[in-house]
Write an enzyme that holds these catalytic residues in place. Structure first.
Site, PDB file in Angstrom:
ATOM      1  N   ARG A 242       0.841  -1.201   0.000  1.00 41.49           N
ATOM      2  CA  ARG A 242       0.000   0.000   0.000  1.00 41.49           C
ATOM      3  C   ARG A 242       0.877   1.252   0.000  1.00 41.49           C
ATOM      4  O   ARG A 242       0.610   2.221  -0.727  1.00 41.49           O
ATOM      5  CB  ARG A 242      -0.920  -0.026   1.227  1.00 41.49           C
ATOM      6  CG  ARG A 242      -1.763   1.236   1.452  1.00 41.49           C
ATOM      7  CD  ARG A 242      -2.736   0.959   2.593  1.00 41.49           C
ATOM      8  NE  ARG A 242      -3.244   2.152   3.246  1.00 41.49           N
ATOM      9  CZ  ARG A 242      -4.329   2.834   2.846  1.00 41.49           C
ATOM     10  NH1 ARG A 242      -4.980   2.451   1.767  1.00 41.49           N
ATOM     11  NH2 ARG A 242      -4.736   3.896   3.515  1.00 41.49           N
ATOM     12  N   HIS A 265      -7.836   8.309   3.453  1.00 35.34           N
ATOM     13  CA  HIS A 265      -7.370   9.001   4.649  1.00 35.34           C
ATOM     14  C   HIS A 265      -8.349  10.108   5.028  1.00 35.34           C
ATOM     15  O   HIS A 265      -8.705  10.942   4.192  1.00 35.34           O
ATOM     16  CB  HIS A 265      -5.992   9.625   4.414  1.00 35.34           C
ATOM     17  CG  HIS A 265      -4.883   8.628   4.326  1.00 35.34           C
ATOM     18  ND1 HIS A 265      -3.669   8.898   3.718  1.00 35.34           N
ATOM     19  CD2 HIS A 265      -4.799   7.347   4.774  1.00 35.34           C
ATOM     20  CE1 HIS A 265      -2.893   7.838   3.804  1.00 35.34           C
ATOM     21  NE2 HIS A 265      -3.546   6.885   4.442  1.00 35.34           N
ATOM     22  N   TYR A 274       3.957  10.650   2.839  1.00 34.96           N
ATOM     23  CA  TYR A 274       4.583  10.110   1.637  1.00 34.96           C
ATOM     24  C   TYR A 274       5.446  11.144   0.923  1.00 34.96           C
ATOM     25  O   TYR A 274       6.321  10.789   0.134  1.00 34.96           O
ATOM     26  CB  TYR A 274       3.514   9.556   0.690  1.00 34.96           C
ATOM     27  CG  TYR A 274       2.812   8.366   1.282  1.00 34.96           C
ATOM     28  CD1 TYR A 274       3.451   7.131   1.365  1.00 34.96           C
ATOM     29  CD2 TYR A 274       1.532   8.481   1.803  1.00 34.96           C
ATOM     30  CE1 TYR A 274       2.826   6.045   1.953  1.00 34.96           C
ATOM     31  CE2 TYR A 274       0.894   7.392   2.380  1.00 34.96           C
ATOM     32  CZ  TYR A 274       1.548   6.185   2.460  1.00 34.96           C
ATOM     33  OH  TYR A 274       0.928   5.111   3.040  1.00 34.96           O
TER      34      TYR A 274
END
Length: 295
Positions: A242, A265, A274
């Protein structure tokens, strides 16, 4: 380890906490939920679980808040400590679990080349033995990496969540919130093959016994695939795939808000982690755009 059913072991443990330790009602309820959830994830084998089993559980909980993980760890340690003290089992497998550290660590990920190797191994498996197990694993992997699904979302996909040739799926994530995820041609093809193996009256896309495939079993399948590919199994899990999906999407120019939606999210701050992983892209952006980089 022990033949004591999980339900009885958990109930006895909670009775002890209430009677001997005077635990508050909220604490008992939280521990009860944590232990029952762990038992369900391990197919009713919590009381006889090994440290490896517990590590798999914690891998599936990696997105939870540190406080939630700490509470679950405490519940498991006290539960197994009780079983040890009562002579129900000879050890406490939860003692080996590392403590939660403050802060949010950067997520582990894989390179594009490593994911390509995993998928190549899948294709080799399919060519050598195109049976139900290989077809199922192909669909699982294509959805994990191709759509960034959480492990729980993936294994509990209803059979009708994906309806080829429609190139998307409706997924129910945390908080029972639905979102639409796009499907790559490879994922859609893999799911079509899986659907041919699943009875039309099945509730699940990945049925197993009376319910669906468990997260623990998914974890084991991904580890085994990594080993066959020559990638250290310690570096990979469903959640790492993921993370790889998210990192590679950002590297190829995906909008952060769009990625937040795809990952499900609730808060964009979760997605923003990220941006710290893809350091190579940040360096490239500065080199390309900053005025001083022309010198």
């Amino acid at each position: 380890m022990t033949d004591l059913p999980d339900s009885r072991a958990i109930a006895t443990f909670l009775d002890m906490l209430a009677a001997e330790r005077g635990a508050a009602g909220n604490t008992l309820a939280a521990y009860g939920r944590d232990l029952t959830g762990a038992s369900e994830a391990l197919d009713g084998r919590l009381a006889s679980a090994t440290t490896t089993d517990l590590e798999m559980l914690f891998a599936g909980w990696s997105e939870l808040a540190a406080s939630s993980i700490a509470r679950k760890r405490s519940a498991l340690r006290r539960f197994f400590g009780f079983l040890l003290a009562e002579g129900i089992r000879p050890d406490n497998p939860a003692l080996a679990l590392a403590s939660v550290k403050p802060g949010r660590p950067l997520p582990k990920t894989l390179s594009v080349a490593e994911v390509d190797r995993l998928l190549a191994t899948l294709d080799e498996d399919m060519a050598a033995n195109p049976g139900p197990q290989a077809i199922r694993l192909k669909a699982l992997m294509e959805l994990l990496y191709g759509s960034g699904l959480r492990a729980t979302e993936l294994v509990s996909l209803p059979r009708n969540a994906i309806r080829p040739p429609q190139p998307f799926a409706i997924v129910t994530g945390k908080g029972n919130k639905e979102r639409m995820i796009p499907l790559s041609p490879a994922a859609l093809s893999a799911v079509e093959a899986q659907l041919e193996l699943v009875p039309k009256d099945s509730r699940w896309l990945f049925p197993s016994g009376k319910t669906h495939l468990t997260r623990v079993r998914l974890y084991q399948l991904v580890k085994a695939l990594a080993a066959r590919t020559g990638i250290d199994p310690a570096r990979i899990s469903p959640h790492v795939l993921r993370h790889a999906f998210a990192t590679h999407m950002l590297a190829n120019g995906a909008d952060l808000r769009a990625l937040q939606t795809l990952l499900g999210h609730a808060d964009i701050s979760t997605t923003e982690i990220y941006t710290h992983v893809d350091a190579g892209r940040l360096v490239s952006t500065v080199t390309r755009l900053h005025p001083l980089s022309e010198d």
